[in-house]
Design an enzyme around this catalytic site. Structure first.
Site, PDB file in Angstrom:
ATOM      1  CD  GLU A  99     -15.526 -71.929 -34.826  1.00  0.00           C
ATOM      2  OE1 GLU A  99     -16.642 -72.471 -34.632  1.00  0.00           O
ATOM      3  OE2 GLU A  99     -15.857 -70.492 -34.714  1.00  0.00           O
ATOM      4  CB  CYS A 108     -24.744 -99.931 -12.246  1.00  0.00           C
ATOM      5  SG  CYS A 108     -23.256-101.277 -11.090  1.00  0.00           S
TER       6      CYS A 108
HETATM    7  N1  LLP Z   1     -17.435 -74.965 -34.168  1.00  0.00           N
HETATM    8  C1  LLP Z   1     -18.377 -74.870 -33.568  1.00  0.00           C
HETATM    9  C2  LLP Z   1     -19.440 -73.967 -32.684  1.00  0.00           C
HETATM   10  C3  LLP Z   1     -19.131 -76.452 -32.896  1.00  0.00           C
HETATM   11  O1  LLP Z   1     -20.079 -76.203 -31.715  1.00  0.00           O
HETATM   12  C4  LLP Z   1     -18.199 -77.506 -32.679  1.00  0.00           C
HETATM   13  C5  LLP Z   1     -18.655 -78.787 -32.207  1.00  0.00           C
HETATM   14  C6  LLP Z   1     -16.456 -77.403 -33.441  1.00  0.00           C
HETATM   15  C7  LLP Z   1     -15.737 -76.043 -33.551  1.00  0.00           C
HETATM   16  C8  LLP Z   1     -15.509 -78.689 -33.399  1.00  0.00           C
HETATM   17  O2  LLP Z   1     -15.692 -79.045 -34.714  1.00  0.00           O
HETATM   18  P1  LLP Z   1     -14.730 -80.438 -34.731  1.00  0.00           P
HETATM   19  O3  LLP Z   1     -13.677 -79.931 -35.175  1.00  0.00           O
HETATM   20  O4  LLP Z   1     -14.493 -81.121 -33.573  1.00  0.00           O
HETATM   21  O5  LLP Z   1     -15.609 -81.127 -35.203  1.00  0.00           O
HETATM   22  N2  LLP Z   1     -18.910 -84.944 -29.054  1.00  0.00           N
HETATM   23  C9  LLP Z   1     -19.649 -84.977 -30.194  1.00  0.00           C
HETATM   24  C10 LLP Z   1     -19.067 -83.624 -31.096  1.00  0.00           C
HETATM   25  C11 LLP Z   1     -19.749 -83.158 -30.522  1.00  0.00           C
HETATM   26  C12 LLP Z   1     -19.742 -81.690 -31.675  1.00  0.00           C
HETATM   27  C13 LLP Z   1     -20.046 -80.215 -31.390  1.00  0.00           C
HETATM   28  N3  LLP Z   1     -19.330 -79.067 -32.221  1.00  0.00           N
HETATM   29  C14 LLP Z   1     -18.221 -86.646 -30.439  1.00  0.00           C
HETATM   30  O6  LLP Z   1     -17.849 -87.103 -29.944  1.00  0.00           O
HETATM   31  O7  LLP Z   1     -18.503 -86.944 -31.926  1.00  0.00           O
END
Ligand code: LLP
Length: 412
Positions: free
Chosen positions: A273, A342
């Site tokens: 994922e 702000c």
């Molecule tokens: N699968 C699940 C169950 C997840 O919770 C997440 C991310 C992913 C896949 C994808 O993860 P990635 O490959 O993108 O690391 N807003 C934060 C990141 C939050 C990630 C939440 N879950 C940021 O801007 O760093």
């Protein structure tokens, strides 16, 4: 590698100067590179070529329907966490049997929507959720595929807000409860346990925590098999990190080789994922300098993008590289790049050494293709930015800029 590179002193998105994009579509502007998306997806996907697998892009990283469609055309499935993300994936033409659904708080309505659409599986995060899926699928006369998300209690060594596989996190099931869950699921009429799942965090820059989690999940799966509970899928979530500044995460090839090595003889189909590793460096946020403000204490570059457009620096103190679109030789000064909101927490960079810029210039904020637009808001009644996809010398307006009308539309 991405396709935002300077040519003759001007930053290009593939074959188009970014300044031209701002002239056409305004500022602030999210710009995605189609070639970079394809390249990142193919690199990641091919790293697992020796194993039966499916790459489900994590919609929360970048949910633009045009982006999802582009990835679906490359063969991607989708990882979703809400009814809204399911709607986006379906709107992009993703096959339901390539959709997996994670998240700790799926509501009855969301479960019903996903069961009706006949998605591949729910990644279940608690026993009450398992019972709810059984009840909802039963009422619809259907059978839902499920995986239980294991919380393997592994430290991913990343920012605490995005670490999800430690025992105090709200995610997944502790092994004992998961075992109980599988026994329960086995007896249920309207769910079918088909997989096992885990996701330990995001922006991981080493392979070890992934392998530690994988070992624990495989041990667990062996115990299930011994009990006569046979599964078809193993979902390892997302989390592979990218380079924002000086991080040196493993290349997808290296990551893939380690995982394929461990899973080769397990007879399970692998689901991944990834979000950030596909989309993070496939997007930039362009913003125009509104004012240059110098005080006796500090230099501020005030730009027309703000924390409502890109919240990552404010929320996680994360670093995003910033360069002027026109890259001439100029003296550098130390500045804070701030937005008009702000709050003192409204910044894109702090104490950053940048070439001296002038009002009206365009700056590019890099690595904005993941958790950029998707985390944007209307705070301070600011209009959300437009999103553009560049593909060679072609551009597509993937989402138009919001208008004042959009702001008040729902307020009857
Ligand atoms: N699968 C699940 C169950 C997840 O919770 C997440 C991310 C992913 C896949 C994808 O993860 P990635 O490959 O993108 O690391 N807003 C934060 C990141 C939050 C990630 C939440 N879950 C940021 O801007 O760093």
């Amino acid at each position: 590698m991405h396709h935002f590179q300077p040519k003759d002193g001007l930053l290009y998105a593939e074959d188009v100067p970014v300044t031209e994009l701002v002239e056409r579509f305004g500022s602030p502007l999210y710009v995605y590179s189609a070639a970079t998306f394809r390249r990142h997806f193919q690199q990641f996907d091919s790293a697992f070529a020796d194993l039966d697998h499916m790459v489900c892009f994590s919609v929360k990283a970048n949910g633009n329907v045009h982006v999802l469609k582009m990835l679906a055309e490359q063969g991607a499935g989708m990882d979703i966490v809400s009814g809204g993300e399911l709607h986006r994936a379906l709107a992009a033409g993703v096959e339901p049997k390539k959709i997996v659904y994670s998240g700790v708080g799926k509501t009855e309505a969301e479960i019903r929507y996903a069961v009706e659409q006949d998605i591949l599986m729910f990644n279940v995060e608690s026993l009450p959720e398992l019972e709810e899926i059984e009840r909802v699928a039963g009422a619809l006369g259907r059978k839902a595929g499920v995986s239980l998300r294991i919380n393997p209690d592994v430290d991913p060594k990343t920012h605490p807000y995005i670490s999800t596989g430690m025992k105090n996190n709200k995610f997944g099931l502790e092994m004992g409860q998961a075992l109980e869950g599988y026994r329960l699921a086995q007896r249920m009429e309207h769910v079918e346990p088909i997989g096992v799942d885990c996701h330990i965090g995001s922006q991981l820059t080493t392979i070890e925590p992934f392998m530690e989690a994988l070992d624990k999940v495989l041990d667990f799966e062996k115990n299930l098999r011994a009990e006569g509970i046979g599964l078809r899928y193993i979902d390892l979530g997302g989390g592979l990190g990218i380079t924002y500044n000086e991080e040196a995460p493993p290349h997808p090839k290296e990551f893939g080789a380690a995982i394929v090595g461990r899973l080769k003889n397990e007879g399970l189909k692998l689901i991944l994922e990834p979000g950030r590793v596909i989309s993070g460096n496939a997007g930039v946020l362009l913003t125009k300098v509104t004012y240059v403000k110098k005080t006796p204490f500090k230099n501020f570059i005030i730009v027309d993008a703000a924390m409502n457009d890109l919240v990552r620096p404010s929320l996680y103190q994360s670093y995003h590289r910033i360069t002027p679109a026109r890259q001439s030789d100029r003296p550098e000064i130390v500045v804070d790049v701030v937005g008009p909101i702000c709050e003192s927490g409204d910044f894109l960079a702090k104490e950053r050494s940048l070439p001296e810029v002038e009002a009206g210039e365009i700056l590019a904020v890099f690595s904005a293709g993941a958790y950029g637009f998707t985390m944007s808001s209307n705070y301070n009644a600011r209009l959300r930015a437009a999103e553009v996809i560049v593909d060679g010398d072609k551009t597509i307006l993937a989402r138009r800029r919001e208008t004042y009308e959009d702001l008040v539309r729902g307020e009857l």
